[in-house]
Design an enzyme around this catalytic site. Sequence first.
Site, PDB file in Angstrom:
ATOM      1  N   ASP A  69       4.392   2.128  -7.676  1.00  0.00           N
ATOM      2  CA  ASP A  69       3.351   1.511  -7.804  1.00  0.00           C
ATOM      3  C   ASP A  69       2.463   1.222  -6.404  1.00  0.00           C
ATOM      4  O   ASP A  69       3.089   1.355  -5.339  1.00  0.00           O
ATOM      5  CB  ASP A  69       2.795   0.116  -9.025  1.00  0.00           C
ATOM      6  CG  ASP A  69       3.864  -0.801  -8.261  1.00  0.00           C
ATOM      7  OD1 ASP A  69       4.754  -0.525  -7.268  1.00  0.00           O
ATOM      8  OD2 ASP A  69       3.746  -2.212  -8.611  1.00  0.00           O
ATOM      9  N   TYR A  76       0.625  -0.253  -2.816  1.00  0.00           N
ATOM     10  CA  TYR A  76       0.972  -1.541  -1.906  1.00  0.00           C
ATOM     11  C   TYR A  76       0.172  -2.649  -2.831  1.00  0.00           C
ATOM     12  O   TYR A  76      -0.937  -2.445  -2.987  1.00  0.00           O
ATOM     13  CB  TYR A  76       0.731  -0.923  -0.649  1.00  0.00           C
ATOM     14  CG  TYR A  76       1.547  -0.069  -0.122  1.00  0.00           C
ATOM     15  CD1 TYR A  76       2.775  -0.118   0.055  1.00  0.00           C
ATOM     16  CD2 TYR A  76       0.890   1.166   0.461  1.00  0.00           C
ATOM     17  CE1 TYR A  76       3.407   0.920   0.424  1.00  0.00           C
ATOM     18  CE2 TYR A  76       1.463   2.193   1.002  1.00  0.00           C
ATOM     19  CZ  TYR A  76       2.949   2.079   1.212  1.00  0.00           C
ATOM     20  OH  TYR A  76       3.596   2.952   1.565  1.00  0.00           O
ATOM     21  N   PHE A 131       2.266   6.206  -1.063  1.00  0.00           N
ATOM     22  CA  PHE A 131       2.883   5.858   0.409  1.00  0.00           C
ATOM     23  C   PHE A 131       1.915   5.623   1.435  1.00  0.00           C
ATOM     24  O   PHE A 131       2.260   5.247   2.287  1.00  0.00           O
ATOM     25  CB  PHE A 131       3.956   6.906   0.637  1.00  0.00           C
ATOM     26  CG  PHE A 131       5.119   6.986  -0.313  1.00  0.00           C
ATOM     27  CD1 PHE A 131       6.289   6.125  -0.210  1.00  0.00           C
ATOM     28  CD2 PHE A 131       5.183   7.629  -1.299  1.00  0.00           C
ATOM     29  CE1 PHE A 131       7.511   6.004  -1.014  1.00  0.00           C
ATOM     30  CE2 PHE A 131       6.373   7.775  -2.317  1.00  0.00           C
ATOM     31  CZ  PHE A 131       7.481   6.774  -2.030  1.00  0.00           C
ATOM     32  N   HIS A 152      15.327   6.581  -2.995  1.00  0.00           N
ATOM     33  CA  HIS A 152      13.993   6.067  -2.651  1.00  0.00           C
ATOM     34  C   HIS A 152      13.903   5.758  -1.153  1.00  0.00           C
ATOM     35  O   HIS A 152      15.017   5.082  -0.662  1.00  0.00           O
ATOM     36  CB  HIS A 152      13.435   4.868  -3.411  1.00  0.00           C
ATOM     37  CG  HIS A 152      12.062   4.379  -3.237  1.00  0.00           C
ATOM     38  ND1 HIS A 152      11.267   3.878  -2.200  1.00  0.00           N
ATOM     39  CD2 HIS A 152      10.960   5.197  -3.872  1.00  0.00           C
ATOM     40  CE1 HIS A 152      10.197   3.673  -2.411  1.00  0.00           C
ATOM     41  NE2 HIS A 152      10.061   4.311  -3.294  1.00  0.00           N
TER      42      HIS A 152
END
Length: 213
Positions: A58, A60, A71, A181
């Site tokens: 999701d 930031y 990202f 991740h």
Amino acid sequence: MNPKWRECLRAEFEKDYFKNIKTFLHCNKNHLPPIENIFTFTQYFSLEETKVVIVGQDPYHNDKQAMGLSFSVPTGVPIPPSLLNVFREIETDLPGFNIPQHGDLTNWAKSGVLLLNSVLTVAKHDPKSHSEIGWEAFTSKILELVNEKCEHVVFMLWGFLAKCKSHLINKNKHLVLVSGHPSPYSEHRFFGCKHFSQANQYLIEHGRAPIKW
């Protein structure tokens, strides 16, 4: 939203789950990214022109970070730890790459990289707060359409939640790359994945221009 993307997704907008998302956001306006940036990922190319898909979780949740590209953060905002780890991996994977001084990935998007979060909004300072409002169905549909309408796309699935999307992708038609991740909590399962060199090699082999990471 880019009009070409809107046309591809038109049927979704009429479904109850999407109407519920709209209602929720209108009633809970303290969300990120701002409403005009939720669909930034559609702005740089048509769905059929997708070359690479990077699936995030999701957005930031701190002020000024979320910009509608997974990202990515705007220039001038400190680079988040996960993105810095992505840059570190590219540095070891691709000769000549220098870690940039900013975290704005707009140039990747302009090159055909779909920077797609699984959930497209979040309440400020409250991670995963919008994970149950219906976005997963919408973004899964986007992946299904990329799978269906495109040829020879590289899908980068980082972490458990992204890997859960792998069943939506025809692995005989596209390249699926999976790893941990890039979060500091799981970076040891991400470093060394060499996804970026593999992606460019695959694109070249199939007559597509590589990405300038």
